[in-house]
Design a protein around this motif. Structure first.
Motif, PDB file in Angstrom:
ATOM      1  N   LEU A 299      66.631  83.181 133.081  1.00  0.00           N
ATOM      2  CA  LEU A 299      66.843  83.369 131.640  1.00  0.00           C
ATOM      3  C   LEU A 299      65.875  82.494 130.840  1.00  0.00           C
ATOM      4  CD1 LEU A 299      70.735  83.541 131.424  1.00  0.00           C
ATOM      5  CD2 LEU A 299      69.115  85.400 131.040  1.00  0.00           C
ATOM      6  N   LEU A 300      65.657  81.290 131.338  1.00  0.00           N
ATOM      7  CA  LEU A 300      64.730  80.387 130.654  1.00  0.00           C
ATOM      8  C   LEU A 300      63.317  80.975 130.678  1.00  0.00           C
ATOM      9  CD1 LEU A 300      64.999  77.642 129.306  1.00  0.00           C
ATOM     10  CD2 LEU A 300      64.068  76.618 131.390  1.00  0.00           C
ATOM     11  N   ASP A 301      62.930  81.500 131.855  1.00  0.00           N
ATOM     12  CA  ASP A 301      61.599  82.129 131.965  1.00  0.00           C
ATOM     13  C   ASP A 301      61.458  83.268 130.967  1.00  0.00           C
ATOM     14  OD1 ASP A 301      60.535  80.529 133.809  1.00  0.00           O
ATOM     15  OD2 ASP A 301      60.701  81.914 135.524  1.00  0.00           O
ATOM     16  N   LEU A 302      62.495  84.114 130.910  1.00  0.00           N
ATOM     17  CA  LEU A 302      62.428  85.276 130.008  1.00  0.00           C
ATOM     18  C   LEU A 302      62.337  84.830 128.552  1.00  0.00           C
ATOM     19  CD1 LEU A 302      64.868  87.847 131.563  1.00  0.00           C
ATOM     20  CD2 LEU A 302      62.432  88.147 131.142  1.00  0.00           C
ATOM     21  N   SER A 303      63.149  83.820 128.208  1.00  0.00           N
ATOM     22  CA  SER A 303      63.117  83.422 126.795  1.00  0.00           C
ATOM     23  C   SER A 303      61.773  82.788 126.464  1.00  0.00           C
ATOM     24  CB  SER A 303      64.289  82.496 126.454  1.00  0.00           C
ATOM     25  OG  SER A 303      64.056  81.223 126.988  1.00  0.00           O
ATOM     26  N   ARG A 304      61.184  82.095 127.461  1.00  0.00           N
ATOM     27  CA  ARG A 304      59.847  81.525 127.218  1.00  0.00           C
ATOM     28  C   ARG A 304      58.817  82.643 127.086  1.00  0.00           C
ATOM     29  NH1 ARG A 304      60.011  76.873 131.432  1.00  0.00           N
ATOM     30  NH2 ARG A 304      60.966  75.198 130.236  1.00  0.00           N
ATOM     31  N   LEU A 305      58.957  83.667 127.923  1.00  0.00           N
ATOM     32  CA  LEU A 305      58.029  84.806 127.832  1.00  0.00           C
ATOM     33  C   LEU A 305      58.145  85.454 126.461  1.00  0.00           C
ATOM     34  CD1 LEU A 305      58.410  86.447 131.348  1.00  0.00           C
ATOM     35  CD2 LEU A 305      56.250  85.814 130.287  1.00  0.00           C
ATOM     36  N   ASP A 306      59.400  85.631 126.012  1.00  0.00           N
ATOM     37  CA  ASP A 306      59.617  86.264 124.701  1.00  0.00           C
ATOM     38  C   ASP A 306      59.026  85.426 123.588  1.00  0.00           C
ATOM     39  OD1 ASP A 306      60.866  88.355 125.816  1.00  0.00           O
ATOM     40  OD2 ASP A 306      62.915  87.675 125.418  1.00  0.00           O
ATOM     41  N   ALA A 307      59.163  84.107 123.719  1.00  0.00           N
ATOM     42  CA  ALA A 307      58.682  83.235 122.655  1.00  0.00           C
ATOM     43  C   ALA A 307      57.181  82.967 122.786  1.00  0.00           C
ATOM     44  CB  ALA A 307      59.447  81.922 122.679  1.00  0.00           C
ATOM     45  N   GLY A 308      56.565  83.511 123.835  1.00  0.00           N
ATOM     46  CA  GLY A 308      55.141  83.288 124.044  1.00  0.00           C
ATOM     47  C   GLY A 308      54.843  81.852 124.451  1.00  0.00           C
ATOM     48  N   GLN A 309      55.854  81.168 125.018  1.00  0.00           N
ATOM     49  CA  GLN A 309      55.659  79.752 125.349  1.00  0.00           C
ATOM     50  C   GLN A 309      55.343  79.532 126.826  1.00  0.00           C
ATOM     51  OE1 GLN A 309      59.322  78.091 124.028  1.00  0.00           O
ATOM     52  NE2 GLN A 309      58.582  77.692 121.957  1.00  0.00           N
ATOM     53  N   LEU A 310      55.379  80.627 127.592  1.00  0.00           N
ATOM     54  CA  LEU A 310      55.136  80.460 129.019  1.00  0.00           C
ATOM     55  C   LEU A 310      53.625  80.483 129.253  1.00  0.00           C
ATOM     56  CD1 LEU A 310      57.463  80.887 131.472  1.00  0.00           C
ATOM     57  CD2 LEU A 310      55.654  82.443 132.097  1.00  0.00           C
ATOM     58  N   SER A 311      53.090  79.326 129.675  1.00  0.00           N
ATOM     59  CA  SER A 311      51.628  79.292 129.822  1.00  0.00           C
ATOM     60  C   SER A 311      51.234  79.940 131.146  1.00  0.00           C
ATOM     61  CB  SER A 311      51.138  77.851 129.768  1.00  0.00           C
ATOM     62  OG  SER A 311      51.671  77.153 130.854  1.00  0.00           O
ATOM     63  N   LEU A 434      55.147  88.792 133.772  1.00  0.00           N
ATOM     64  CA  LEU A 434      54.155  87.806 134.234  1.00  0.00           C
ATOM     65  C   LEU A 434      52.855  88.513 134.614  1.00  0.00           C
ATOM     66  CD1 LEU A 434      56.291  85.411 136.471  1.00  0.00           C
ATOM     67  CD2 LEU A 434      55.200  84.869 134.287  1.00  0.00           C
ATOM     68  N   ALA A 435      52.985  89.643 135.318  1.00  0.00           N
ATOM     69  CA  ALA A 435      51.789  90.377 135.738  1.00  0.00           C
ATOM     70  C   ALA A 435      50.983  90.814 134.524  1.00  0.00           C
ATOM     71  CB  ALA A 435      52.196  91.595 136.570  1.00  0.00           C
ATOM     72  N   MET A 436      51.699  91.302 133.506  1.00  0.00           N
ATOM     73  CA  MET A 436      50.996  91.749 132.303  1.00  0.00           C
ATOM     74  C   MET A 436      50.278  90.589 131.624  1.00  0.00           C
ATOM     75  SD  MET A 436      53.561  94.719 130.868  1.00  0.00           S
ATOM     76  CE  MET A 436      53.997  93.716 129.544  1.00  0.00           C
ATOM     77  N   ARG A 437      50.908  89.409 131.650  1.00  0.00           N
ATOM     78  CA  ARG A 437      50.267  88.223 131.047  1.00  0.00           C
ATOM     79  C   ARG A 437      48.955  87.878 131.751  1.00  0.00           C
ATOM     80  NH1 ARG A 437      54.103  88.649 128.046  1.00  0.00           N
ATOM     81  NH2 ARG A 437      55.227  87.014 126.954  1.00  0.00           N
ATOM     82  N   MET A 438      48.846  88.314 133.028  1.00  0.00           N
ATOM     83  CA  MET A 438      47.613  88.011 133.774  1.00  0.00           C
ATOM     84  C   MET A 438      46.688  89.229 133.803  1.00  0.00           C
ATOM     85  SD  MET A 438      48.970  85.640 136.909  1.00  0.00           S
ATOM     86  CE  MET A 438      50.329  86.658 137.439  1.00  0.00           C
ATOM     87  N   ASP A 439      46.896  90.165 132.862  1.00  0.00           N
ATOM     88  CA  ASP A 439      46.107  91.412 132.811  1.00  0.00           C
ATOM     89  C   ASP A 439      46.286  92.230 134.076  1.00  0.00           C
ATOM     90  OD1 ASP A 439      45.130  90.755 130.328  1.00  0.00           O
ATOM     91  OD2 ASP A 439      43.452  89.621 131.183  1.00  0.00           O
TER      92      ASP A 439
END
Ligand SMILES: Nc1ncnc2c1ncn2[C@@H]1O[C@H](COP(=O)(O)OP(=O)(O)OP(=O)(O)O)[C@@H](O)[C@H]1O
Ligand SMILES: [Mg+2]
Length: 477
Positions: A299-311, A434-439
């Motif tokens: 859940l933390l990962d998802l909320s970070r992804l949503d907030a754009g905070q997951l580097s 995550l995959a999408m974040r890495m193109d």
């Protein structure tokens, strides 16, 4: 003032229209009136000047004593002008009239500047003067060095025309201003009313009411703004729905293990348990705590992804090494669950991405292959190039995922097997984001006995340039 007619906008609108119309009228007035006046005055002067030639001819041939007065009278009536013959007395500039169509000589012309100018210049002088409260056009022609004939016509008629035009323009201007104010106020009213409606819609949406559509029937910029507002409303409604669903699902998922933990705690507090039972309960509770921990992390990962905070970094990552690592990590678990886990990854396969995130995705896929397939299933982790990209895939010989579930499988909290397994349905959702974040992307091919989840990533820059030059990659370096 009513709220419909917003004070600022309506005032500015009306004022702008007023200034434009007043400005335009002012320009028309200044362009028309003075020019008309000077044309009419000049026309009168020219008329007198033309007539003056024959008048002067007659006076030159006439006898001053007997003929001047009758001649002055005659020309006065035919030209509708006052005709005066003036004579300069000695060196000073005063003149006396020798003949005057007005009858008894009036002293008012004794200092006439036009006549004096004609005498001084020794030639025809023309001009416009004001005498006795009325404007006059005058032409003076010298008969000799001391005598001058002065034709003086009133400009009353010409100026009356000018003032008629002036009055008409002013009246028309006032009417135009009135109309423009009215039209301006009307336009401002209808405009501000539409803006006001949009404002109300925005306030409704801000207050969380996504029910009522935002409509503006007119096809212009405000109409387009209303359409944009409505798309925003629909999007916000979707997001709001997704948020509520997420919270409902998340709290449900959290409640299940908490409820189970509570049950075990109660049992342990009240029942008389032997050592074996107690150990079983503690093991079961540990599993529930583990489940809760994983859920909290997801859940933390998802909320970070949503907030754009997951580097998500982008470095060179060897997918073959990743495949071997997860193979090692899951070896014991696979053995425990009766699965055959194999790794097929030889030479380095360099992709561009974030090593920890790629490992996370690989773990999600391998864990799924072990958890959602029966014992005896073979699971193969492969790292190999695929169509100009780098791919790591997890293949299993389990029963597979029904076609109808494919499109939903990557949604949050979605479980194809109806929640039989202990998962929460978050793994694939996190993996895809995550995959999408890495193109990159995650692809799924599934049929009974052969299910493949593949993470496809861009090649690292180095590998890509080798690939471009050799037309192949994957050779051990
Ligand atoms: N290899 C597989 N074979 C068959 N079904 C699978 C496989 N991988 C995933 N699934 C189905 O996809 C669903 C979603 O997987 P996902 O990883 O998102 O959630 P989960 O495994 O149920 O829970 P968790 O959040 O713990 O991962 C699973 O519930 C399962 O039904
Ligand atoms: Mg999973």
């Amino acid at each position: 003032m009513s709220r419909l007619l917003h004070p600022n906008l309506a005032l500015k609108f009306g004022l702008a229209l007023f200034v434009i119309v007043a400005g335009a009228l002012g320009i028309v007035y200044l362009a028309v009136v003075p020019r008309l006046e000077s044309r009419l005055v000049n026309a009168k002067i020219h008329e007198l000047e033309r007539a003056s030639r024959s008048v002067v001819g007659e006076f030159r041939d006439a006898d001053p004593l007997t003929d001047y007065q009758p001649l002055a009278q005659f020309f006065s009536s035919s030209l509708s002008a006052r005709v005066v013959v003036l004579e300069r007395l000695g060196a000073d500039s005063r003149m006396i009239s020798v003949a005057d169509s007005n009858g008894s000589s009036s002293p008012d012309v004794g200092t006439d500047p036009i006549a004096r100018r004609a005498l001084e210049a020794g030639g025809t002088a023309t001009g416009r003067i004001e005498r006795g409260g009325s404007d006059r056009a005058e032409v003076a022609v010298p008969l000799d060095s001391a005598t001058v004939v002065l034709l003086s016509a009133p400009l009353k008629d010409a100026l009356a025309n000018v003032s008629l035009v002036r009055r008409t323009l002013l009246l028309a201007g006032l009417a135009a201003l009135g109309v423009s104010l009215f039209v301006g106020a009307l336009a401002a009213w209808s405009f501000t009313r539409r803006i006001r409606r949009l404002e109300e819609a925005a306030e409704r949406i801000a207050a969380g009411d996504f029910e009522h559509p935002v409509v503006d029937p007119v096809d212009d910029e405000v109409g387009e703004l209303a359409q944009a507002f409505d798309s925003m409303r629909l999007r916000l409604a979707q997001l709001d729905h997704a948020r509520r669903e997420f919270i409902a699902n998340a709290s449900h998922e959290l409640r299940t293990p908490l409820f189970s933990l509570g049950g075990f705690l109660e049992l342990m507090a009240h029942e008389d348990l032997d050592d074996r039972e107690r150990r079983d309960f503690v093991e079961e509770m540990a599993a529930q705590v583990e489940r809760l921990t994983k859920l909290a992390t997801d859940l933390l990962d998802l909320s970070r992804l949503d907030a754009g905070q997951l580097s998500v970094g982008r470095t060179e990552v060897d997918l073959a090494a990743i495949a071997r690592t997860v193979g090692e990590e899951f070896r014991a678990i696979a053995e425990g669950s009766g699965h055959a886990l194999q790794v097929r990854a030889d030479g380095p396969l360099l992709a561009a991405g974030d090593e920890q995130r790629i490992l996370q995705i690989a773990r999600i896929l391998v864990e799924n292959a072990l958890r959602h397939t029966p014992a005896g299933t073979t699971v193969v982790v492969t790292a190999e190039p695929e169509g100009g990209k780098a791919a790591i895939s997890v293949r299993d010989s389990g029963p597979g995922v029904p076609e109808r579930d494919h499109e939903h499988l990557f949604e949050r909290f979605y479980r194809a097997d109806g929640g039989k397994a202990s998962g929460s349905g978050l793994g694939l959702a996190i993996a895809r984001e995550l995959a999408m974040r890495m193109d990159g992307a995650i692809e799924l091919r599934s049929e009974p006995g052969n299910t493949v989840f593949t993470l496809v990533l861009p090649l690292s820059d180095v590998t890509e340039s080798v690939f471009m030059s050799k037309g192949s990659i994957g050779a051990p370096g």
